[in-house]
Design a protein around this motif. Sequence first.
Motif, short mmCIF file in Angstrom:
data_model
loop_
_atom_site.label_atom_id
_atom_site.label_comp_id
_atom_site.label_asym_id
_atom_site.label_seq_id
_atom_site.Cartn_x
_atom_site.Cartn_y
_atom_site.Cartn_z
N VAL A 439 56.16 41.14 32.59
CA VAL A 439 55.57 41.46 33.89
C VAL A 439 54.07 41.72 33.73
O VAL A 439 53.24 41.22 34.49
N GLU A 440 53.71 42.53 32.72
CA GLU A 440 52.29 42.84 32.47
C GLU A 440 51.52 41.58 32.08
O GLU A 440 50.37 41.39 32.50
N GLN A 442 52.21 38.46 32.93
CA GLN A 442 52.04 37.60 34.09
C GLN A 442 50.96 38.14 35.03
O GLN A 442 50.22 37.38 35.65
N LYS A 443 50.86 39.47 35.14
CA LYS A 443 49.80 40.09 35.95
C LYS A 443 48.43 39.69 35.39
O LYS A 443 47.51 39.35 36.13
N GLN A 444 48.31 39.76 34.05
CA GLN A 444 47.04 39.42 33.42
C GLN A 444 46.70 37.95 33.65
O GLN A 444 45.57 37.59 33.95
N LYS A 445 47.71 37.08 33.49
CA LYS A 445 47.48 35.64 33.68
C LYS A 445 47.08 35.35 35.12
O LYS A 445 46.22 34.50 35.38
N ALA A 446 47.70 36.06 36.07
CA ALA A 446 47.37 35.87 37.48
C ALA A 446 45.92 36.27 37.74
O ALA A 446 45.19 35.59 38.47
N ARG A 447 45.50 37.39 37.12
CA ARG A 447 44.10 37.83 37.28
C ARG A 447 43.15 36.80 36.70
O ARG A 447 42.11 36.48 37.29
#
Length: 878
Positions: A439-440, A442-447
């Motif tokens: 989850v963390e 994917q958040k970073q990749k999205a940013r």
Amino acid sequence: MKSQDVRKQFLDFFESKGHTIVPSAPIVLKDDPTLMFNNSGMAQFKEFFLGNGTPKSPRIADTQKCLRVSGKHNDLEDVGFDTYHHTMFEMLGNWSFGDYFKKEAINWAWQLLTEVYKIPKENLYVSVFEGSKEDNVPFDQEAWDIWKTLIDEDRIILGNKKDNFWEMGDQGPCGPCSEIHVDLRPEAEKALVSGKSLVNNDHPQVIEIWNNVFMEFNRKADGSLEKLPAQHVDTGMGFERLCMALQGKTSNYDTDVFTPLIEKVEQITGLKYTSDAVKNISEEQNKVNIAIRVVVDHVRAVAFAIADGQLPSNTGAGYVIRRILRRAIRYGFTFLNTKEPFINKLVEVLADQMGQFFPEIKSQQQLVTNVIREEEASFLRTLEQGLQLLENVVAETTGKEVLGAKVFELYDTFGFPKDLTALILKEKGFSYNEAEFEVELQKQKARSRAASEVSTEDWNVLIPGNVETFVGYDKTENEVKITRIRKVDSKKDGILYQIVLDNTPFYPEGGGQVGDKGTLVSANETIEIIDTKKENNLILHFAKQLPENIEAAFTAKVNTDLRTSTSKNHSATHLMHLALRNILGTHVEQKGSLVNPNYLRFDFSHFSKVSDEEIKQVEASVNAQIEAQLQLVEYRNIPIQEALDKGAMALFGEKYGDTVRMIEFGDSKELCGGIHVKNTADIWHFKIISEGAVAAGIRRIEAITGDAVKNFYQNQENTLSEIKETLKNPQDILKSVASLQDDNAKLKKQVEQLLKEKVSALKTELEKDFQEVNGVNFLAKQVDLSMASTKELASVLGSSKANSFVFLASIEDGLPNIHCYIAKELVTSKSLNANAVIKELGKYIDGNGGGQPFFASGKGKNANGIAEALAKAIEFVK
């Protein structure tokens, strides 16, 4: 057949077919914002496919260094686990730019493979494009009919859009392709299962070796296809896979492309690599094999990138290179038991092996070795730090599952790999929450995606077929017409417009020099040009708005103030390069450059700090050349060999054409496309403002010229005047400062002595306040000391008693600080952890901190929370 012979026979064959042999372009791309690295053989020829330039020959062949570790083509995570994926690889290719097409390409490919390399025809399969209704592209009947004359029809396979329609990205040149696959399985296996059924099914011995792309379309932004101005051939054959086929191996790593490197790793580690031909190897041996494959593959990618000028760093292409190297270090650390730098020792083997064909790896061998060694040492220290941090995480964990967010923090902040974390946790009987980690991540990749997201529209072509000309060497103002425009929307810059002119005085960013700024002026309006860049041989002028009438006549005006300042810095860079080579030695070579209106930055190879005396000598040398009023001597469009014969310096990692521009100021002679002063006197003066290390063997100088030097000396004079005034205008300012320093040193000693006495007195006083709680000598107090002295007192008090738990707080400059000492025997016997104490009690002072399990410290913002933190401390030992 040795790999050197394989490469030579390919190039000799196509030279006999009228192809011009060209050298490999650098692996790192500097003039294509759409790609970080050369990821295919065709990348350096994109401008020719798009019709924005003319190649030196309609037929070209080469072997291109390629790197596939980012973007659409990313093989990094596959490397090591199979025997045929690589980060860096060589792509053998032959090219036709509007000359021959399918018939010649297919026939020559078959002739080379079966007659020159003598691969048995019964081991080969070919594929042709089945067509696409979606794109309105028909079945490739022409390719099918050509292949029918060369191979049995049951060996021709129809391929879908995924396998047989090649595209270099979401937009750009593309076309149907015809692949050639080789079946390397033993005869017994072939008799059981047809090779045809295994094509494009990831079988390690039934692999694609050559792709013939028939480039005839351009993919537009809306996904539709349009015909290119001409039909081209773009072929690529994997050199490493071809060697595997010709040397009778079942793994690329068993060929002589890799065996010398593998043998060196075996020698260093004392571990053995098992050939792919050996079956039923143990799980432990398989891990060793994977690690060795990772190391020998990755050292090639990293070494060639550094040789081409890309140093490991924390951003962009440099970060990708650092990531590849760290992956290799980590595999060595975990599975080859290498706790000291060792990958750098492979560079000598690589240089001996490939230096004849790629001279840059030989000439840059020492630099590459030093940079890799330093990177290894640095990351091994990070791994040690990560191990300690992981110990702290485990100590803070309730139960046997570590939070995924904690593992991600180790990964994201310290570069600590998750699989190494998992391995260490498993050894301790722990695991981590993988779903939470994901989850963390994917958040970073999205940013990251959001920050770099770019939407580019198709070109609106106003004047078809126009070949843009650059007139900026002679003019800063010119009459122009807009030939094409397009809109680009990015998260970073918002909406911008790229404008192409029929001719332009604007210099596009390149060679370290920033792009020009200025205006486009018509009879009715003025459009500001905020930057100029080059892409696929087009000069792009960036604007925040378009003219109301894009078909009007305009005057392009360069901002001459910025241009003049930039040219001074660029010419001074050349003079400084010569001075550095004269003073430090001819090993000095440019490794990076930035030239803008404000200052110049110059990275160069040198293996020690440049001394103050050497800095003065460099400054004096450059200023002597300025005072000599050296006239610019410029040679345009001269053959590159003629320029080299005249003494011009060529830089590694730069791509030069057959004709070049040479800039000469006295003894300074360089190949350069940038803007320069007409006479060195125009620079006025040169001043170095900083010198330091960038990486192992790479130094960086920043310097200023012209008005920036005047401002520098004016600021120095103002500062000196303020110092004089503060010191009451002494007659001898140096003597006055020296006297102040002496007085300060004496006072410091007195303060230190007083603090020691105060700490000693407080120790004696506070020792009476210890209380025993559950067998622990407990003390929690606020003291009136500096942070450093409070920390010292906590350590002194803790050491004075067995089984001690000391928690002290103080306030310095209005901000609270806390410190916790726990006797080592309590850390072991009662699982107490000072790091956990500080993190928990730090909440009361709006702060945080950390340290070791036996001693930790923290700082905060809320001094009012100290009392509550002191009151809560006892709960840890109750």
